[in-house]
Design a protein around this motif. Structure first.
Motif, PDB file in Angstrom:
ATOM      1  N   HIS A  33     -19.923  78.307 -62.330  1.00 43.92           N
ATOM      2  CA  HIS A  33     -21.146  77.555 -62.600  1.00 43.92           C
ATOM      3  C   HIS A  33     -21.943  78.147 -63.762  1.00 43.92           C
ATOM      4  O   HIS A  33     -23.110  77.784 -63.951  1.00 43.92           O
ATOM      5  CB  HIS A  33     -22.020  77.529 -61.342  1.00 43.92           C
ATOM      6  CG  HIS A  33     -21.372  76.867 -60.181  1.00 43.92           C
ATOM      7  ND1 HIS A  33     -21.597  75.559 -59.847  1.00 43.92           N
ATOM      8  CD2 HIS A  33     -20.471  77.334 -59.273  1.00 43.92           C
ATOM      9  CE1 HIS A  33     -20.886  75.245 -58.780  1.00 43.92           C
ATOM     10  NE2 HIS A  33     -20.193  76.308 -58.408  1.00 43.92           N
ATOM     11  N   PHE A  45     -19.964  72.366 -63.475  1.00 40.99           N
ATOM     12  CA  PHE A  45     -19.167  73.581 -63.312  1.00 40.99           C
ATOM     13  C   PHE A  45     -17.750  73.281 -63.773  1.00 40.99           C
ATOM     14  O   PHE A  45     -17.394  72.144 -64.046  1.00 40.99           O
ATOM     15  CB  PHE A  45     -19.170  74.077 -61.859  1.00 40.99           C
ATOM     16  CG  PHE A  45     -18.717  73.058 -60.845  1.00 40.99           C
ATOM     17  CD1 PHE A  45     -17.380  72.922 -60.518  1.00 40.99           C
ATOM     18  CD2 PHE A  45     -19.634  72.229 -60.217  1.00 40.99           C
ATOM     19  CE1 PHE A  45     -16.957  71.993 -59.587  1.00 40.99           C
ATOM     20  CE2 PHE A  45     -19.231  71.303 -59.278  1.00 40.99           C
ATOM     21  CZ  PHE A  45     -17.888  71.180 -58.965  1.00 40.99           C
ATOM     22  N   HIS A 116     -16.809  80.403 -55.488  1.00 39.04           N
ATOM     23  CA  HIS A 116     -17.720  79.914 -56.530  1.00 39.04           C
ATOM     24  C   HIS A 116     -18.378  81.132 -57.155  1.00 39.04           C
ATOM     25  O   HIS A 116     -18.880  82.004 -56.426  1.00 39.04           O
ATOM     26  CB  HIS A 116     -18.797  79.000 -55.929  1.00 39.04           C
ATOM     27  CG  HIS A 116     -18.269  77.705 -55.453  1.00 39.04           C
ATOM     28  ND1 HIS A 116     -18.278  76.567 -56.228  1.00 39.04           N
ATOM     29  CD2 HIS A 116     -17.697  77.350 -54.281  1.00 39.04           C
ATOM     30  CE1 HIS A 116     -17.753  75.563 -55.547  1.00 39.04           C
ATOM     31  NE2 HIS A 116     -17.382  76.021 -54.363  1.00 39.04           N
ATOM     32  N   VAL A 119     -23.235  81.329 -59.311  1.00 37.88           N
ATOM     33  CA  VAL A 119     -24.015  80.300 -58.620  1.00 37.88           C
ATOM     34  C   VAL A 119     -25.512  80.391 -58.928  1.00 37.88           C
ATOM     35  O   VAL A 119     -26.243  79.429 -58.677  1.00 37.88           O
ATOM     36  CB  VAL A 119     -23.755  80.276 -57.098  1.00 37.88           C
ATOM     37  CG1 VAL A 119     -22.309  79.927 -56.812  1.00 37.88           C
ATOM     38  CG2 VAL A 119     -24.144  81.573 -56.442  1.00 37.88           C
ATOM     39  N   LYS A 122     -25.971  77.493 -61.045  1.00 42.24           N
ATOM     40  CA  LYS A 122     -25.507  76.172 -60.610  1.00 42.24           C
ATOM     41  C   LYS A 122     -26.637  75.155 -60.687  1.00 42.24           C
ATOM     42  O   LYS A 122     -27.814  75.494 -60.598  1.00 42.24           O
ATOM     43  CB  LYS A 122     -24.901  76.220 -59.219  1.00 42.24           C
ATOM     44  CG  LYS A 122     -25.877  76.256 -58.082  1.00 42.24           C
ATOM     45  CD  LYS A 122     -25.151  76.139 -56.748  1.00 42.24           C
ATOM     46  CE  LYS A 122     -26.121  76.032 -55.619  1.00 42.24           C
ATOM     47  NZ  LYS A 122     -27.008  74.885 -55.666  1.00 42.24           N
TER      48      LYS A 122
END
Length: 150
Positions: A33, A45, A116, A119, A122
């Protein structure tokens, strides 16, 4: 000994560039992200599959767009020479490893990301599943390797 590789294939948006992966299973995928990935992908992303670079057999017009990263690595972006879709990248800090753009896989609808990263960057409307590990920035290398290669 029988060949245990799967027929995992993919390609660019226009179809001029195609690839096949010589692997025994669908490669592990993670989502990044970070702002660079958001800009590169033009989306919230990027999904990246980790594969050995020598496992990718490419056909079609490929352009190698290379540049020096902030960390001092030389990054090589392999893109379709017609539609400029990014297929994969590699860099000098990870010799032999490629980050394949998972959205270029023919079976991209079967992907379940294992982690992920970045973040903290994000988009606020992206909701991540609780069961998938996430990291504010890059994951610690040993932990990331354990997640991606169990």
């Amino acid at each position: 000994m029988p060949d245990r590789t799967l027929a995992i294939t993919g390609g660019c948006r226009c179809g001029a560039t195609r690839y096949a992966l010589a692997v025994e299973a669908m490669p592990p995928v993670y989502c990044c992200h970070c702002l660079d990935c958001q800009r590169w992908s033009g989306s919230a992303f990027s999904e990246q599959a980790v594969v050995r670079e020598d496992a990718i057999a490419l056909t079609g017009p490929i352009v190698d767009y290379s540049y020096d990263t902030r960390s001092g690595a030389r990054s090589h972006q392999r893109i379709c020479g017609v539609c400029h879709s990014r297929i994969f990248n590699s860099n000098t800090h990870r010799p032999g490893i490629a980050l394949l753009r998972a959205g270029t896989l023919d079976a991209s609808d079967t992907i379940v990301p294992r982690a992920h990263i970045w973040v903290k960057r994000k988009q606020p409307w992206v909701v991540l599943p609780d069961a998938v590990p996430s990291f504010p920035e890059n994951a610690p290398l040993a932990e990331f390797a354990r997640i991606l290669m169990p």
